[in-house]
Design a protein around this motif. Structure first.
Motif, PDB file in Angstrom:
ATOM      1  N   ARG A   1      33.823  36.443  44.181  1.00  0.00           N
ATOM      2  CA  ARG A   1      34.982  36.732  44.782  1.00  0.00           C
ATOM      3  C   ARG A   1      35.909  37.751  43.550  1.00  0.00           C
ATOM      4  N   PRO A   2      36.259  36.905  43.230  1.00  0.00           N
ATOM      5  CA  PRO A   2      37.661  37.119  42.104  1.00  0.00           C
ATOM      6  C   PRO A   2      36.639  38.456  40.999  1.00  0.00           C
ATOM      7  N   VAL A   3      35.694  38.307  40.790  1.00  0.00           N
ATOM      8  CA  VAL A   3      34.948  39.763  39.662  1.00  0.00           C
ATOM      9  C   VAL A   3      34.489  40.515  39.934  1.00  0.00           C
ATOM     10  N   ALA A   4      34.404  40.546  41.469  1.00  0.00           N
ATOM     11  CA  ALA A   4      33.515  41.888  42.203  1.00  0.00           C
ATOM     12  C   ALA A   4      35.162  42.486  42.466  1.00  0.00           C
ATOM     13  N   GLY A   5      36.425  41.967  42.323  1.00  0.00           N
ATOM     14  CA  GLY A   5      37.438  42.588  42.277  1.00  0.00           C
ATOM     15  C   GLY A   5      37.773  43.316  41.628  1.00  0.00           C
ATOM     16  N   GLU A   6      37.980  42.225  40.152  1.00  0.00           N
ATOM     17  CA  GLU A   6      38.722  42.975  38.700  1.00  0.00           C
ATOM     18  C   GLU A   6      37.871  43.433  38.370  1.00  0.00           C
ATOM     19  N   VAL A   7      36.386  43.909  39.077  1.00  0.00           N
ATOM     20  CA  VAL A   7      35.470  44.953  38.232  1.00  0.00           C
ATOM     21  C   VAL A   7      35.911  46.364  39.413  1.00  0.00           C
TER      22      VAL A   7
ATOM     23  N   GLY B   1      20.325  19.062  53.370  1.00  0.00           N
ATOM     24  CA  GLY B   1      20.528  20.468  53.072  1.00  0.00           C
ATOM     25  C   GLY B   1      21.613  20.854  53.486  1.00  0.00           C
ATOM     26  N   LEU B   2      21.961  20.360  55.272  1.00  0.00           N
ATOM     27  CA  LEU B   2      22.782  21.600  55.617  1.00  0.00           C
ATOM     28  C   LEU B   2      23.914  21.402  55.454  1.00  0.00           C
ATOM     29  N   PRO B   3      24.573  20.249  55.021  1.00  0.00           N
ATOM     30  CA  PRO B   3      26.411  20.897  54.411  1.00  0.00           C
ATOM     31  C   PRO B   3      26.129  21.826  53.498  1.00  0.00           C
ATOM     32  N   GLN B   4      25.430  22.192  52.930  1.00  0.00           N
ATOM     33  CA  GLN B   4      25.400  22.797  51.592  1.00  0.00           C
ATOM     34  C   GLN B   4      25.031  24.428  52.542  1.00  0.00           C
ATOM     35  N   LEU B   5      24.267  23.993  53.135  1.00  0.00           N
ATOM     36  CA  LEU B   5      24.495  25.904  54.190  1.00  0.00           C
ATOM     37  C   LEU B   5      25.251  25.920  54.361  1.00  0.00           C
ATOM     38  N   LEU B   6      25.980  24.926  55.348  1.00  0.00           N
ATOM     39  CA  LEU B   6      27.354  25.055  56.230  1.00  0.00           C
ATOM     40  C   LEU B   6      28.828  25.713  55.146  1.00  0.00           C
ATOM     41  N   GLY B   7      28.239  25.016  53.357  1.00  0.00           N
ATOM     42  CA  GLY B   7      29.016  25.120  52.926  1.00  0.00           C
ATOM     43  C   GLY B   7      29.115  26.029  52.361  1.00  0.00           C
ATOM     44  N   LEU B   8      28.028  27.515  52.185  1.00  0.00           N
ATOM     45  CA  LEU B   8      27.577  28.805  51.928  1.00  0.00           C
ATOM     46  C   LEU B   8      27.952  29.429  52.888  1.00  0.00           C
ATOM     47  N   GLU B   9      27.582  29.734  54.171  1.00  0.00           N
ATOM     48  CA  GLU B   9      28.323  30.285  54.905  1.00  0.00           C
ATOM     49  C   GLU B   9      29.999  30.106  54.437  1.00  0.00           C
ATOM     50  N   ARG B  10      30.460  29.219  54.400  1.00  0.00           N
ATOM     51  CA  ARG B  10      32.092  28.885  54.046  1.00  0.00           C
ATOM     52  C   ARG B  10      32.546  30.309  52.649  1.00  0.00           C
ATOM     53  N   ALA B  11      31.462  30.226  52.265  1.00  0.00           N
ATOM     54  CA  ALA B  11      32.030  30.688  50.684  1.00  0.00           C
ATOM     55  C   ALA B  11      31.413  32.247  50.546  1.00  0.00           C
ATOM     56  N   MET B  12      30.513  32.551  51.010  1.00  0.00           N
ATOM     57  CA  MET B  12      30.202  33.638  51.167  1.00  0.00           C
ATOM     58  C   MET B  12      31.593  34.660  52.012  1.00  0.00           C
ATOM     59  N   VAL B  13      31.625  33.944  53.116  1.00  0.00           N
ATOM     60  CA  VAL B  13      32.606  34.731  54.299  1.00  0.00           C
ATOM     61  C   VAL B  13      34.112  34.834  53.822  1.00  0.00           C
ATOM     62  N   ARG B  14      34.651  33.806  53.695  1.00  0.00           N
ATOM     63  CA  ARG B  14      35.938  33.181  54.191  1.00  0.00           C
ATOM     64  C   ARG B  14      36.204  34.024  52.068  1.00  0.00           C
ATOM     65  N   ASP B  15      37.469  34.034  52.960  1.00  0.00           N
ATOM     66  CA  ASP B  15      38.575  34.266  51.582  1.00  0.00           C
ATOM     67  C   ASP B  15      38.651  35.386  50.714  1.00  0.00           C
ATOM     68  N   TRP B  16      37.759  36.608  51.421  1.00  0.00           N
ATOM     69  CA  TRP B  16      37.447  37.857  50.596  1.00  0.00           C
ATOM     70  C   TRP B  16      39.103  38.578  51.258  1.00  0.00           C
TER      71      TRP B  16
ATOM     72  N   ARG C   1      26.187  47.737  47.093  1.00  0.00           N
ATOM     73  CA  ARG C   1      25.806  47.187  46.063  1.00  0.00           C
ATOM     74  C   ARG C   1      26.115  45.872  45.513  1.00  0.00           C
ATOM     75  N   PHE C   2      27.366  45.665  45.713  1.00  0.00           N
ATOM     76  CA  PHE C   2      27.507  44.156  45.177  1.00  0.00           C
ATOM     77  C   PHE C   2      26.468  42.904  46.003  1.00  0.00           C
ATOM     78  N   VAL C   3      26.676  43.018  47.612  1.00  0.00           N
ATOM     79  CA  VAL C   3      25.704  42.247  48.083  1.00  0.00           C
ATOM     80  C   VAL C   3      24.492  42.070  47.901  1.00  0.00           C
ATOM     81  N   GLY C   4      23.970  43.359  47.300  1.00  0.00           N
ATOM     82  CA  GLY C   4      22.537  43.837  47.305  1.00  0.00           C
ATOM     83  C   GLY C   4      21.832  43.043  45.959  1.00  0.00           C
TER      84      GLY C   4
END
Length: 275
Positions: A244-250, A112-127, A210-213
């Motif tokens: 990411r796009p959903v939060a921005g659009e809302v 699961g480590l590659p998925q964990l590192l990928g999750l970090e990138r997905a959650m933090v990057r490109d906002w 609120r979104f993160v919670g």
């Protein structure tokens, strides 16, 4: 408005990410290979916000894979940076170095480590996708004219919209700078624009909380990440990318609706006064 680059001291007392036009993540200097996802040791340490000796210690303890050598140069990758950030996060949550080592090994053994590192990138990057603008203080004065005072500049720096390095001033977001200029040229005092920006930052932070919670409670779940399988981590990474796009659009849609209603009421009031 999004926060902008500021000079902040990292843990060894130096400043990181404060060069005009630089990113908040402390990206390495041009020409050192970091633009291709490659880092020298000192640049990796700076980007991750750790001391070089900590980096060496993590390698000795097996928390960090060895770098790739090219001649006498050791190159670290984006994966090293992501793992360093993960280690820092776990340390901040009270894990010991030994505990982190056991956790990383468990994730690696379970695949699961590659998925964990990928999750970090997905959650933090490109906002945040911003184009910084750097100019001299003289150019800044010429741009705003008498509408901007030295106190306005200092306040913009405190709010994070500009960073100052000697005679150079960097505004992190060209679009925000242009919007500010447009308002100033319409006669809106810069001090009042900064008042609105201060309020908007607070409201944006509350919305983000609120979104993160919601995401933490209903997508990740109460137990956190430690016991999740590789497939579950993949699912969360996909959900984070979708957020990411959903939060921005809302937010954009609700603000547009609120502006339409408020402008309609303003026009009605103005017409009523004229009658």
């Amino acid at each position: 408005m999004s926060s902008l680059v500021r000079d902040e001291a990292d843990e060894d007392g130096t400043t990181g990410g404060g060069a005009p036009g630089g990113g908040a993540g402390g990206a390495a200097r041009p020409g050192d290979g970091a633009g291709c996802g490659r880092y020298r040791r000192e640049d990796l340490a700076r980007a991750a916000g750790v001391k070089e000796r900590n980096l060496r210690y993590y390698q000795e303890r097996g928390l960090l894979p060895p770098p790739r050598r090219e001649g006498r140069i050791c190159w670290y990758s984006e994966e090293h940076l992501v793992r360093l950030r993960l280690i820092s996060d776990l340390l901040g949550r009270g894990y010991t170095v030994n505990g982190i080592g056991e956790l990383l090994r468990a994730w690696e053994d379970g695949g699961g480590l590659p998925q964990l590192l990928g999750l970090e990138r997905a959650m933090v990057r490109d906002w945040v996708q911003e184009e910084p603008v750097t100019m001299t203080t003289a150019e800044l004065v010429e741009l705003f004219g008498p509408a901007a005072t030295a106190e306005d500049t200092r306040r913009a720096a405190r709010l994070g919209y500009v960073s100052i390095d000697g005679d150079l001033v960097t505004h992190r977001n060209r679009r925000l700078l242009e919007a500010t200029l447009a308002l100033v040229r319409q006669g809106v005092p810069l001090a009042e624009i900064l008042d609105a920006a201060d309020l908007l930052q607070a409201q944006a932070a509350a919305l983000a909380d609120r979104f993160v919670g919601l995401f933490r409670r209903h997508v990740i779940g109460p137990e956190g990440l430690e016991r999740l399988s590789a497939s579950q981590l993949d699912h969360i990474a996909g959900a984070a990318a979708d957020l990411r796009p959903v939060a921005g659009e809302v937010v954009a849609a609700e603000f547009a609706r609120a502006m339409a209603l408020r402008m309609e009421a303003e026009v009605a009031e103005l017409l009523g006064r004229e009658r």
